[in-house]
Design a protein around this motif. Structure first.
Motif, PDB file in Angstrom:
ATOM      1  N   ARG A   1       9.657   8.597  -7.105  1.00 61.48           N
ATOM      2  CA  ARG A   1       8.220   8.893  -7.029  1.00 61.48           C
ATOM      3  C   ARG A   1       7.416   7.846  -7.789  1.00 61.48           C
ATOM      4  N   GLU A   2       6.296   7.511  -7.237  1.00 58.21           N
ATOM      5  CA  GLU A   2       5.368   6.523  -7.788  1.00 58.21           C
ATOM      6  C   GLU A   2       5.964   5.120  -7.840  1.00 58.21           C
ATOM      7  N   GLY A   3       6.937   4.883  -6.948  1.00 59.60           N
ATOM      8  CA  GLY A   3       7.677   3.620  -6.970  1.00 59.60           C
ATOM      9  C   GLY A   3       6.983   2.427  -6.338  1.00 59.60           C
ATOM     10  N   SER A   4       5.752   2.584  -5.862  1.00 58.45           N
ATOM     11  CA  SER A   4       5.100   1.430  -5.208  1.00 58.45           C
ATOM     12  C   SER A   4       4.748   0.312  -6.180  1.00 58.45           C
ATOM     13  N   ASP A   5       4.477   0.648  -7.428  1.00 64.98           N
ATOM     14  CA  ASP A   5       4.253  -0.406  -8.432  1.00 64.98           C
ATOM     15  C   ASP A   5       5.514  -1.275  -8.513  1.00 64.98           C
TER      16      ASP A   5
ATOM     17  N   GLY B   1       4.703   8.777   4.883  1.00 60.97           N
ATOM     18  CA  GLY B   1       3.420   8.646   4.176  1.00 60.97           C
ATOM     19  C   GLY B   1       2.973   7.192   4.140  1.00 60.97           C
ATOM     20  N   GLU B   2       3.882   6.298   3.741  1.00 68.42           N
ATOM     21  CA  GLU B   2       3.561   4.877   3.635  1.00 68.42           C
ATOM     22  C   GLU B   2       3.484   4.223   5.022  1.00 68.42           C
ATOM     23  N   LEU B   3       4.346   4.683   5.944  1.00 67.88           N
ATOM     24  CA  LEU B   3       4.329   4.074   7.283  1.00 67.88           C
ATOM     25  C   LEU B   3       3.000   4.377   7.982  1.00 67.88           C
TER      26      LEU B   3
ATOM     27  N   GLY C   1       4.707   0.269   0.003  1.00 67.29           N
ATOM     28  CA  GLY C   1       5.337   0.480  -1.292  1.00 67.29           C
ATOM     29  C   GLY C   1       6.367   1.586  -1.174  1.00 67.29           C
ATOM     30  N   PHE C   2       7.203   1.758  -2.223  1.00 68.89           N
ATOM     31  CA  PHE C   2       8.033   2.959  -2.377  1.00 68.89           C
ATOM     32  C   PHE C   2       9.279   2.997  -1.482  1.00 68.89           C
ATOM     33  N   LEU C   3       9.286   2.256  -0.360  1.00 78.03           N
ATOM     34  CA  LEU C   3      10.385   2.387   0.607  1.00 78.03           C
ATOM     35  C   LEU C   3      11.378   1.236   0.534  1.00 78.03           C
TER      36      LEU C   3
ATOM     37  N   ILE D   1       0.849  -1.210   0.000  1.00 80.74           N
ATOM     38  CA  ILE D   1       0.000   0.000   0.000  1.00 80.74           C
ATOM     39  C   ILE D   1       0.879   1.254   0.000  1.00 80.74           C
ATOM     40  N   SER D   2       0.405   2.265  -0.740  1.00 79.49           N
ATOM     41  CA  SER D   2       1.118   3.557  -0.813  1.00 79.49           C
ATOM     42  C   SER D   2       0.572   4.532   0.236  1.00 79.49           C
ATOM     43  N   ALA D   3       1.139   5.719   0.244  1.00 81.90           N
ATOM     44  CA  ALA D   3       0.642   6.782   1.129  1.00 81.90           C
ATOM     45  C   ALA D   3      -0.776   7.165   0.709  1.00 81.90           C
ATOM     46  N   MET D   4      -1.578   7.622   1.675  1.00 84.51           N
ATOM     47  CA  MET D   4      -2.979   7.917   1.389  1.00 84.51           C
ATOM     48  C   MET D   4      -3.133   9.171   0.524  1.00 84.51           C
TER      49      MET D   4
HETATM   50  N1  LIG Z   1       3.488   7.507  -2.410  1.00 87.41           N
HETATM   51  C1  LIG Z   1       4.551   7.479  -3.392  1.00 87.41           C
HETATM   52  C2  LIG Z   1       4.699   6.115  -4.006  1.00 87.41           C
HETATM   53  C3  LIG Z   1       3.610   5.674  -4.939  1.00 87.41           C
HETATM   54  O1  LIG Z   1       3.823   4.862  -5.815  1.00 87.41           O
HETATM   55  O2  LIG Z   1       2.397   6.180  -4.748  1.00 87.41           O
HETATM   56  P1  LIG Z   1       1.120   5.820  -5.728  1.00 87.41           P
HETATM   57  O3  LIG Z   1       1.006   4.315  -5.723  1.00 87.41           O
HETATM   58  O4  LIG Z   1      -0.049   6.492  -5.072  1.00 87.41           O
HETATM   59  O5  LIG Z   1       1.430   6.360  -7.107  1.00 87.41           O
HETATM   60  C4  LIG Z   1       4.323   8.581  -4.433  1.00 87.41           C
HETATM   61  O6  LIG Z   1       3.278   9.217  -4.442  1.00 87.41           O
HETATM   62  O7  LIG Z   1       5.215   8.828  -5.214  1.00 87.41           O
END
Ligand SMILES: N[C@@H](CC(=O)OP(=O)(O)O)C(=O)O
Ligand SMILES: Nc1ncnc2c1ncn2[C@@H]1O[C@H](COP(=O)(O)OP(=O)(O)O)[C@@H](O)[C@H]1O
Length: 416
Positions: A197-201, A118-120, A182-184, A35-38
Motif C-alpha cells: 500500500r502507498e507504494g507509488s512513491d 485502480g492505477e490502470l 505507480g504501485f504495480l 500516477i496512482s489510483a484516483m
Molecule cells: N493506490 C495505491 C498506491 C499509492 O501509492 O497511492 P497514493 O500515491 O495515492 O498513496 C494505494 O493507495 O495504496
C-alpha cells in the motif's frame, strides 16, 4: 531525465487531472510521470476484491458500480461525455471479464490482479485526456518493465531484469513524456503484483534509480515534509532540507508523507528527492539529499494510530532468550506483521504493530506456546529531536503503556 509522481489526492477529480496536466505541461523534459489510483479508489478496490473472494455477487456489483460511477463522473467532467475515454473502456472490460472468473484460493494473488485496476484506470483516463489536450506522451504498462517476484501484495523488485526492460522502454526516442502506473509490477510470467500500500512513491524511486534521473519529485497536498502531520498537529512547520538518513528515519517511524522504501534506491545513486505541493506550485517544497548533520532543531512528531500492542510471555516462566525471540518473530513474519516498536524484558516481549486481516489466527498461533495479552486501538507516538516540553505536550494526561527513550528519539505507546 526527471521523474514526477502524482498520488491519488492529486487526481481525485477532473479539476485535479487538469492541475496535474498543467504541471506536466510546464515541466522540463525528458520526463516519466507516475500516477496512482484516483482519490481513494484503492480502498474501494479492496472492498471489491474481498467481495469477489467471498463470492458475494451483490456486494461485488455495488462496489463495481461505485468504482465505475466515480471514474465516469471524472471522464464526463473532463471530456463532456462519460463514454469518451477509449482506454478506460478497454480496461473496464478487462476488469469485468476478470470478475466473471471464479476466484482462486489465494487471496493475495487475487488482490493484486484486481486492486491494480485502480492505477490502470486512472492512467488510462489521464492518457486519453492528454491526447486530447495536446500533451504528447506515451502510456506504458509498468507491469511489463518493472519485474518482481511473486510475493503478492508486497513484491520484491528484480533489479537486473527491471533495469534491462525499463531502459529499453523509456528510451525517449518516441516520446519526451512517458506516463505509467505507480504501485504495480509484474512477474516474469506476466502476472500482476503490487509493491505494498502507498507504494507509488517507491515506483517513482525505482524509475529514478534505473534511469539515473537528475531528480525525483513527489507532488503532495502539503507544502513539503513538515515536522508533523498537519491533519493531526496544528502549527506544523515545513522542513526545507533533509538528509537521506533523516528522511529514512522519518518514514521508518511512520511519517506517511514518504513511503519507507522510497529513499534507498535514490540514496544509492545520490538522486535528490523533492517533495512539493500540487496545490501551491510556487512553493519550493522539501529537498532530500546527501548532507551531514541534522536539519532543524525542531522536534518532529510521528503518530501511528490503530495499533495493536501485544505482550507475549513463555507459558513455563522461562526467560525470553534468543530461541523464544526467533519463535515469536517467525510467527510475526509468517503473518507479515510489520512491527513498529519492540521491547523485551526477562519474561516479556512486547510489540506494537498495524492491525492485520488475520488477527485472530495470529493470536491463536501465538497462544499455542505463550501467554498473550494485548490492547487494540492504541497510538504510537515518536518524537525525534525531543525536548522535555515536547514529551509533556504529547503525553500529559494520557495512559502510557510502554516507552522507549534514546539520545535522539522518544517513543510512547498510549492508550486510546
Ligand atoms: N493506490 C495505491 C498506491 C499509492 O501509492 O497511492 P497514493 O500515491 O495515492 O498513496 C494505494 O493507495 O495504496
Ligand atoms: N511529516 C509530514 N509532513 C507532511 N505531510 C505528512 C507528514 N506526516 C504525515 N503527512 C500526511 O501525508 C499526506 C500525504 O501523503 P499521502 O496521502 O500518502 O500522499 P499521496 O497519496 O499523494 O502519495 C499529507 O496529506 C499529510 O496529511
Amino acid at each position: 531525465m526527471k521523474v514526477y509522481k502524482f498520488g491519488g489526492a492529486s487526481v481525485r477529480d477532473a479539476e485535479g487531472v487538469r492541475n496535474v496536466t498543467s504541471i506536466v505541461k510546464g515541466a522540463e523534459t525528458p520526463l516519466v510521470v507516475v500516477i496512482s489510483a484516483m482519490g481513494k479508489m484503492t480502498n474501494a478496490f479492496e472492498e471489491l476484491v474481498s467481495a469477489y473472494f467471498r463470492e458475494e455477487k451483490e456486494v461485488m456489483d455495488e462496489c463495481l458500480k461505485f468504482v465505475h460511477d466515480y471514474h465516469t463522473q471524472i471522464i464526463h467532467d473532463l471530456f463532456g461525455n462519460a463514454n469518451a475515454s477509449k482506454r478506460y473502456n478497454e480496461q473496464m472490460h478487462h476488469l469485468e471479464t476478470r470478475l466473471k472468473l471464479s476466484p482462486s484460493m489465494h487471496f493475495d494473488f487475487e488482490y493484486d490482479q484486481i486492486v491494480s485496476f485502480g492505477e490502470l484506470l486512472s492512467t488510462s483516463i489521464v492518457a486519453d485526456f492528454w491526447e486530447q489536450d495536446g500533451v504528447k506522451s506515451s502510456w506504458t504498462d509498468v507491469r511489463t518493465i518493472l519485474k518482481t517476484d511473486d510475493l503478492y501484495r508486497d513484491s520484491n523488485v528484480d533489479w537486473s531484469l527491471t533495469n534491462q526492460l525499463m531502459m529499453q522502454a523509456f528510451n525517449f526516442a518516441d516520446a519526451e513524456v512517458y506516463l505509467t502506473q505507480g504501485f504495480l509490477g509484474g512477474t516474469i510470467s506476466n502476472l500482476t503484483t503490487t509493491l505494498g500500500r502507498e507504494g507509488s512513491d517507491y515506483t517513482a524511486a525505482i524509475i529514478g534509480h534505473v534511469m539515473n534521473a537528475s531528480d525525483v519529485t513527489i507532488w503532495k497536498d502539503v507544502p513539503g515534509v513538515l515536522n508533523a502531520d498537519p491533519r493531526w498537529y496544528q502549527g506544523a512547520v515545513k522542513i526545507e532540507e533533509l538528509s537521506y538518513m533523516e528522511a529514512i528515519e522519518l518514514s521508518y517511524y511512520g511519517a506517511q508523507v514518504i513511503h519507507p522504501k522510497t529513499l534507498k534506491p535514490l540514496q544509492n545513486k545520490n538522486i535528490p528527492l523533492k517533495v512539493r505541493s500540487f496545490i501551491d506550485k510556487e512553493e519550493k517544497g522539501t529537498v532530500i539529499l546527501e548532507r551531514t548533520g541534522i536539519s532543524e532543531q525542531v522536534p518532529v512528531f510521528i503518530l501511528k494510530t490503530n495499533q495493536i500492542f501485544v505482550t507475549i510471555s513463555p507459558l513455563d516462566f522461562s526467560f525470553i532468550m534468543e530461541d523464544k525471540l526467533i519463535e515469536i518473530i517467525s510467527i510475526f513474519k509468517k503473518f507479515r506483521v510489520k512491527m513498529n516498536l519492540m521491547q523485551n524484558s526477562a519474561l516479556n516481549f512486547s510489540a506494537s504493530f498495524d492491525r492485520i486481516r488475520e488477527m485472530d489466527v495470529l493470536l491463536s498461533e501465538l497462544k499455542n506456546n505463550f501467554s498473550v495479552r494485548y490492547n487494540e486501538n492504541v497510538q504510537l507516538i515518536t518524537i525525534r529531536q525531543y525536548t522535555n516540553a515536547a514529551i509533556e505536550e504529547m503525553t500529559s494526561g494520557k495512559e502510557i503503556l510502554d516507552s522507549q527513550i534514546t539520545r535522539k528519539v522518544a517513543r510512547f505507546v498510549i492508550r486510546g
